[in-house]
Design a protein around this motif. Structure first.
Motif, PDB file in Angstrom:
ATOM      1  N   ASP A 135       0.895  -1.207  -0.025  1.00 19.54           N
ATOM      2  CA  ASP A 135      -0.012  -0.004  -0.180  1.00 19.54           C
ATOM      3  C   ASP A 135       0.899   1.231  -0.065  1.00 19.54           C
ATOM      4  OD1 ASP A 135      -2.321   1.461   0.243  1.00 19.54           O
ATOM      5  OD2 ASP A 135      -2.855   1.178   2.291  1.00 19.54           O
ATOM      6  N   VAL A 136       0.462   2.331  -0.525  1.00 21.02           N
ATOM      7  CA  VAL A 136       1.189   3.529  -0.572  1.00 21.02           C
ATOM      8  C   VAL A 136       1.094   4.262   0.760  1.00 21.02           C
ATOM      9  CG1 VAL A 136       1.619   5.726  -1.714  1.00 21.02           C
ATOM     10  CG2 VAL A 136       0.983   3.728  -3.130  1.00 21.02           C
ATOM     11  N   ARG A 137      -0.164   4.646   1.198  1.00 19.72           N
ATOM     12  CA  ARG A 137      -0.330   5.394   2.440  1.00 19.72           C
ATOM     13  C   ARG A 137      -0.307   4.263   3.422  1.00 19.72           C
ATOM     14  NH1 ARG A 137      -5.551   9.126   1.960  1.00 19.72           N
ATOM     15  NH2 ARG A 137      -4.950   9.726  -0.368  1.00 19.72           N
ATOM     16  N   LEU A 138       0.591   4.489   4.413  1.00 17.29           N
ATOM     17  CA  LEU A 138       0.466   3.452   5.713  1.00 17.29           C
ATOM     18  C   LEU A 138       0.864   4.407   6.780  1.00 17.29           C
ATOM     19  CD1 LEU A 138       2.753   0.824   3.942  1.00 17.29           C
ATOM     20  CD2 LEU A 138       0.327   0.487   4.727  1.00 17.29           C
ATOM     21  N   PRO A 139       0.373   3.982   8.138  1.00 18.70           N
ATOM     22  CA  PRO A 139       0.807   4.680   9.241  1.00 18.70           C
ATOM     23  C   PRO A 139       2.222   4.552   9.296  1.00 18.70           C
ATOM     24  CG  PRO A 139      -0.181   2.625   9.827  1.00 18.70           C
ATOM     25  CD  PRO A 139      -0.485   2.869   8.400  1.00 18.70           C
ATOM     26  N   THR A 182      -9.732  15.095  -2.502  1.00 24.13           N
ATOM     27  CA  THR A 182     -10.196  14.225  -3.400  1.00 24.13           C
ATOM     28  C   THR A 182      -9.416  12.896  -3.227  1.00 24.13           C
ATOM     29  OG1 THR A 182     -10.924  15.800  -5.159  1.00 24.13           O
ATOM     30  CG2 THR A 182     -10.378  13.595  -5.980  1.00 24.13           C
ATOM     31  N   GLY A 183      -8.255  12.860  -3.153  1.00 26.80           N
ATOM     32  CA  GLY A 183      -7.258  11.981  -3.085  1.00 26.80           C
ATOM     33  C   GLY A 183      -7.742  11.118  -1.709  1.00 26.80           C
ATOM     34  N   SER A 184      -7.849  11.730  -0.789  1.00 28.24           N
ATOM     35  CA  SER A 184      -8.314  10.893   0.441  1.00 28.24           C
ATOM     36  C   SER A 184      -9.740  10.258   0.424  1.00 28.24           C
ATOM     37  CB  SER A 184      -8.316  11.942   1.886  1.00 28.24           C
ATOM     38  OG  SER A 184      -7.002  12.518   1.927  1.00 28.24           O
ATOM     39  N   ILE A 185     -10.574  11.151  -0.246  1.00 29.55           N
ATOM     40  CA  ILE A 185     -11.995  10.613  -0.273  1.00 29.55           C
ATOM     41  C   ILE A 185     -11.899   9.373  -1.193  1.00 29.55           C
ATOM     42  CG2 ILE A 185     -14.159  11.108  -1.501  1.00 29.55           C
ATOM     43  CD1 ILE A 185     -13.718  14.068  -0.656  1.00 29.55           C
ATOM     44  N   ALA A 186     -11.141   9.249  -2.446  1.00 30.37           N
ATOM     45  CA  ALA A 186     -11.011   8.241  -3.343  1.00 30.37           C
ATOM     46  C   ALA A 186     -10.605   7.026  -2.599  1.00 30.37           C
ATOM     47  CB  ALA A 186     -10.427   8.768  -4.470  1.00 30.37           C
ATOM     48  N   HIS A 187      -9.537   7.417  -1.852  1.00 33.67           N
ATOM     49  CA  HIS A 187      -8.892   6.337  -0.915  1.00 33.67           C
ATOM     50  C   HIS A 187      -9.991   5.733  -0.162  1.00 33.67           C
ATOM     51  CE1 HIS A 187      -6.060   4.743   1.990  1.00 33.67           C
ATOM     52  NE2 HIS A 187      -5.262   4.493   1.014  1.00 33.67           N
ATOM     53  N   GLN A 231      -3.305  11.047   7.406  1.00 31.33           N
ATOM     54  CA  GLN A 231      -2.363   9.844   7.296  1.00 31.33           C
ATOM     55  C   GLN A 231      -1.585   9.959   5.832  1.00 31.33           C
ATOM     56  OE1 GLN A 231      -3.713   5.924   6.054  1.00 31.33           O
ATOM     57  NE2 GLN A 231      -3.560   5.578   8.102  1.00 31.33           N
ATOM     58  N   ARG A 232      -2.268  10.593   4.653  1.00 34.30           N
ATOM     59  CA  ARG A 232      -1.499  10.756   3.513  1.00 34.30           C
ATOM     60  C   ARG A 232      -0.385  11.758   3.471  1.00 34.30           C
ATOM     61  NH1 ARG A 232      -1.582  14.048  -0.965  1.00 34.30           N
ATOM     62  NH2 ARG A 232      -2.927  15.364  -0.281  1.00 34.30           N
ATOM     63  N   ARG A 233      -0.571  12.780   4.387  1.00 33.66           N
ATOM     64  CA  ARG A 233       0.225  13.901   4.580  1.00 33.66           C
ATOM     65  C   ARG A 233       1.291  13.707   5.736  1.00 33.66           C
ATOM     66  NH1 ARG A 233      -1.927  19.887   3.709  1.00 33.66           N
ATOM     67  NH2 ARG A 233      -3.986  19.488   2.545  1.00 33.66           N
ATOM     68  N   GLN A 234       0.863  12.325   6.352  1.00 33.75           N
ATOM     69  CA  GLN A 234       1.950  11.957   7.450  1.00 33.75           C
ATOM     70  C   GLN A 234       1.885  13.111   8.653  1.00 33.75           C
ATOM     71  OE1 GLN A 234       5.104  10.661   5.083  1.00 33.75           O
ATOM     72  NE2 GLN A 234       4.790   8.441   5.894  1.00 33.75           N
ATOM     73  N   ILE A 235       0.722  13.548   8.911  1.00 35.92           N
ATOM     74  CA  ILE A 235       0.617  14.579   9.985  1.00 35.92           C
ATOM     75  C   ILE A 235      -0.387  13.982  11.340  1.00 35.92           C
ATOM     76  CG2 ILE A 235      -0.301  16.762  10.599  1.00 35.92           C
ATOM     77  CD1 ILE A 235       0.368  17.612   7.636  1.00 35.92           C
TER      78      ILE A 235
END
Lengths: 213, 453
Positions: free
Chosen positions: A55-59, B226-231, B314-318
Motif C-alpha cells: 500500500d502507498v499510504r501507511l501509518p 479528493t485523494g483521501s476521499i477516493a482512497h 495519514q496521507r500527509r503524514q501529520i
C-alpha cells in the motif's frame, strides 16, 4: 531453497488484508500479511521467490519509503503497489524506483494475478541470475592474481599479444593462464566467459568488472 | 323680535316695529313683546330652521322681573333653536351670533377727539358731533360655526370675535421654521427609508454572494480532499472485489465451502456499509446548499470533521489530535459551515507543517466551554506567522502560500462572524501558530435536543 512463491502483503486496512489473503490463498499462493512497513521489516525475509503487494499510504513510513529502503538494502523483492488513490506523483516515483506495477484499488483479479505472475517471474530470474553471479564470484576467488589480470583483459576482448605487452609477460604465459582460467571457472569458451563477466558488470552497475576484496 | 315691558323696552319695541315694516315682503315677523321670560324661552325653543331672532334685550319682562338687557339676551340665546342677533357689541360672547352694532371704541375716540379740541381752545359751537354713531358688524366666530353660517357672507370689515387665531397669524416665524423642519425631517426620513431599502437589498445580495463563496470554497476543500476521499471509498470497494473473486474461486473448486462463503458475504456487507458511510459523511458536508440556522452539537460536528480528515492526515503524514469535550453543548448555526470553518483551519495548519521535520508534523485541535460559548483552537508546530502578517491573515486574497488564493481564512472569518463569534491568530510561545475561534452557545444546556430528538 523452497521454490513455492511467497507473497507479502503490507496494508493497514484490515479488510484489504484479509480479503487479499483469502483471494491469493484460494489462487494457490502462500501469503504473509503485515499491517505496517515496520511489521514487514521486523520479520526475517525468507529466501523464496515472491513479491510484495504494498500500500502507498501507511501509518508511519509509507510504502514508497519502504520501497526505497529495500532498494538501499539490495533486497530485490519485486514490488507491486496497491493504492486507494493513484496520484500521478506517487505512481511516477514508484515506477521510477522499479515497481512492477502501480495498481489502484479496487483492482480486477485477473489484472492482479497477471501482475503477480510477472513479478514472480521477474523475481525468479533475478534469483537465478544472482545465483549464477554468486557462483561466478565464488569461482573467481580461485584465480591467482596473475590469472585475474589476464581474465580482466580477456573479457573486454583484448588479444593475447596486447595482454602480454600490457602486463609485460610473454604471450605463452598468457596462453597458459587463459587455459587455467577456463578450467577454474568451468567455462567452455571465451564467449561464455565474456557473457558471465558482462552480466556481473551490469548487475553491479559499474563500468569495470568488480574487483574482489 | 323680542322686547320687554320697561319704558325703554317699549321705546325699542316701537322703533323696531317701524324698522321691520321694511321686511314685510321678505319675512314673517313675530314680536315677543312684554312676555314672561319663561314664555319667551319656551317660544324661542320651538323655532324652526328658517327663523332668526333679533333682540336688544330688555330691562323688565312680562312678569315685571328686572334684567340687564345683556342677561336677558343671554337667556334667549341659550334657549333659542335659531340664531339670535342683537344691536350691542356687549352681547358678543353670551351666545348671540352678532349684529350691526355701534362701536363704543369709535365713539370713545370721537369723544376723546372732541375733548382734545375743546382743551385746545376750540369754541364749543364750532364742534359738531356726528349724527349717526359709527357702527360695525360684529360676529361671534363660535356661533357662526355653530349655526353653520357661511364664512364668505361675513362682511370683510366685520369684527370677528372668538376666532382662534391660527398659528400662522400668531407665530409666523415659528411656523415657517417648524414646517421647514418638518419637511426636512420628512425628506430625511424618506431618504433614509430608501437608503435602508437599498442597503437591505445590498445586504441580501451580499449574503447571497457570501453563501455562494462559502459553497465554492467548500467545493475547493472537496477538491483538495479528493485523494483521501477516493482512497477511503476505494479501500472497501477493493476488499469487496477481492472477496468476490475469492468466492468465485471457491465455487469453481467444486467443494462445499458454504461456511467460508458466508464469512465472505458478511465481510462484503460490512465493507459496503463502510463505503456508503464515507459517501454519507461527504454528502453531509458538501451536498447541501441552503444555509440553515439550527441547533447542533459541537462535539458531533468536530468528530465528523475528524473522520473526514483522518485519511488526509495519514496521507500527509501529520498527526492530528482532538482534545477536550463539549458534553453535548449546542450551538445555533449552520452545521455544515461550522465544519467547513474547522476543516479550513485544520487544512491550513496541515499546510503550515508540510515542510517541517516529521517529528513536528502535529496539530492539536482543542475545544473548551467558556462562559456563554465555546472556544476552539487549532495549534500547529509549523513556522508560525510573521508578526506583521498577523493582522492581515483573515483578509481576502492575502496569502503566504505558494499557489494559495488567500480565501481560506477569509472564509473562516466570514463564517465565524455570521455565527456572532470571533476568530484571531497568534504565534505559539515556542513554535507554530494558534488559531482561536469563539462562538456563542444557543442554550446553556441541551434541553433543546432532548425535546426534538
Amino acid at each position: 531453497m523452497t521454490t513455492t512463491p511467497l507473497i507479502h502483503i503490507v496494508d493497514d486496512d484490515q479488510a484489504i488484508r484479509s480479503s487479499l489473503r483469502r483471494l491469493l490463498t484460494e489462487a494457490g499462493f502462500e501469503v504473509r500479511v503485515y499491517g505496517s512497513t515496520g511489521e514487514f521489516l521486523l520479520e526475517p525475509l525468507p529466501e523464496r521467490p515472491g513479491c510484495l503487494l504494498l500500500d502507498v499510504r501507511l501509518p508511519g513510513p509509507s510504502g514508497l519509503e519502504l520501497q526505497a529502503a529495500l532498494e538501499r538494502q539490495k533486497v530485490g523483492l519485486p514490488v507491486i503497489f496497491l493504492t486507494g488513490y493513484a496520484d500521478v506523483a506517487s505512481s511516477v516515483r514508484a515506477m521510477k524506483a522499479g515497481a512492477v506495477d502501480f495498481l489502484e484499488k479496487p483492482v480486477a483479479p485477473d489484472i492482479l494475478f497477471a501482475s503477480i505472475q510477472s513479478a514472480i517471474v521477474r523475481d525468479m530470474s533475478r534469483r537465478a541470475a544472482q545465483q549464477a553471479e554468486d557462483s561466478l564470484h565464488e569461482r573467481l576467488v580461485l584465480l591467482s592474481a596473475g590469472e585475474r589480470d589476464v581474465f580482466d583483459r580477456v573479457v573486454v576482448g583484448k588479444l593475447n599479444k596486447e595482454i602480454a605487452h600490457e602486463l609485460g609477460i610473454s604471450e605463452r604465459t598468457v596462453k597458459t593462464r587463459r587455459a587455467h582460467i577456463m578450467t577454474k571457472l568451468g567455462a567452455s569458451s571465451v564467449a561464455e566467459l565474456g557473457a558471465q563477466a558482462a552480466q556481473m558488470r551490469r548487475r553491479s552497475g559499474g563500468e569495470r568488472t568488480p574487483k574482489l576484496d | 323680535v323680542v322686547t320687554g315691558a320697561a319704558a325703554t323696552d317699549r321705546d325699542w319695541e316701537s322703533g323696531l316695529r317701524g324698522e321691520v315694516a321694511r321686511l314685510k315682503d321678505r319675512a314673517t315677523v313675530e314680536f315677543l313683546a312684554s312676555l314672561p321670560t319663561s314664555a319667551v324661552a319656551k317660544r324661542l325653543g320651538q323655532l324652526g330652521e328658517d327663523a332668526v331672532v333679533f333682540t336688544p334685550g330688555y330691562f323688565e319682562d312680562g312678569d315685571g322681573r328686572g334684567f340687564m338687557p345683556r342677561e336677558a339676551a343671554r337667556i334667549m340665546a341659550a334657549s333659542a333653536t335659531a340664531p339670535v342677533y342683537g344691536p350691542f357689541s356687549t352681547f358678543i360672547g353670551i351666545g348671540i351670533v352678532g349684529g350691526r352694532m355701534p362701536s363704543y371704541e369709535a365713539m370713545g375716540r370721537q369723544a376723546g377727539d372732541t375733548v382734545i379740541k375743546l382743551l385746545d381752545g376750540a369754541a364749543p359751537a364750532s364742534l359738531r358731533l356726528p349724527e349717526v354713531m359709527p357702527a360695525v358688524t360684529n360676529v361671534d366666530w363660535r356661533q357662526i360655526k355653530r349655526w353653520g353660517a357661511s364664512e364668505k357672507e361675513i362682511p370683510s370689515d366685520a369684527i370677528i370675535s372668538f376666532r382662534e387665531p391660527n398659528l400662522w397669524e400668531t407665530h409666523p416665524r415659528e411656523v415657517v421654521v417648524t414646517v421647514t423642519a418638518f419637511l426636512l425631517l420628512t425628506g430625511l426620513a424618506i431618504g433614509l427609508l430608501i437608503e435602508r431599502r437599498r442597503r437591505r437589498l445590498a445586504e441580501l445580495a451580499e449574503a447571497r454572494h457570501r453563501g455562494e463563496l462559502v459553497r465554492a470554497m467548500r467545493l475547493a476543500i472537496a477538491g483538495e480532499l479528493t485523494g483521501s476521499i477516493a482512497h477511503e471509498i476505494n479501500q472497501p470497494l477493493g476488499a469487496i472485489l477481492n472477496n468476490i473473486a475469492a468466492a468465485d474461486l471457491m465455487l469453481k473448486s467444486g467443494e462445499d465451502r458454504r461456511g467460508d462463503l458466508r464469512v465472505i458475504l458478511s465481510d462484503i456487507r460490512r465493507d459496503n456499509l463502510r463505503a456508503s458511510e464515507v459517501i454519507r459523511r461527504l454528502r453531509a458536508l458538501f451536498a447541501k446548499s441552503e444555509v440553515e440556522r439550527t441547533p447542533f452539537k459541537v462535539d458531533e460536528a468536530i468528530s465528523e470533521v475528524a473522520s473526514i480528515l483522518r485519511s488526509e492526515a495519514q496521507r500527509r503524514q501529520i498527526a492530528v489530535s482532538f482534545r477536550g469535550t463539549m458534553d453535548g453543548i449546542v450551538i445555533l448555526g449552520d452545521r455544515i459551515e461550522f465544519s467547513q470553518m474547522l476543516l479550513n483551519l485544520i487544512l491550513n495548519a496541515m499546510d503550515a507543517v508540510a515542510d517541517v521535520p516529521e517529528s513536528r508534523r502535529s496539530i492539536v485541535v482543542s475545544s473548551n466551554r467558556i462562559e456563554n460559548g465555546v472556544a476552539i483552537s487549532v495549534r500547529d508546530r509549523g513556522c508560525g506567522v510573521a508578526p506583521e502578517q498577523l493582522p492581515k491573515l483573515f483578509d481576502s486574497f492575502f496569502t503566504t502560500k505558494r499557489g494559495g488564493i488567500g480565501l481560506g481564512l477569509s472564509i473562516v472569518r466570514t463564517i465565524v462572524e455570521a455565527h456572532d463569534g470571533r476568530v484571531w491568530a497568534e504565534n505559539g510561545r515556542e513554535e507554530g501558530a494558534i488559531f482561536h475561534v469563539e462562538l456563542p452557545t444557543a442554550v446553556a444546556t441541551d434541553t433543546l435536543f432532548t425535546e426534538t430528538t
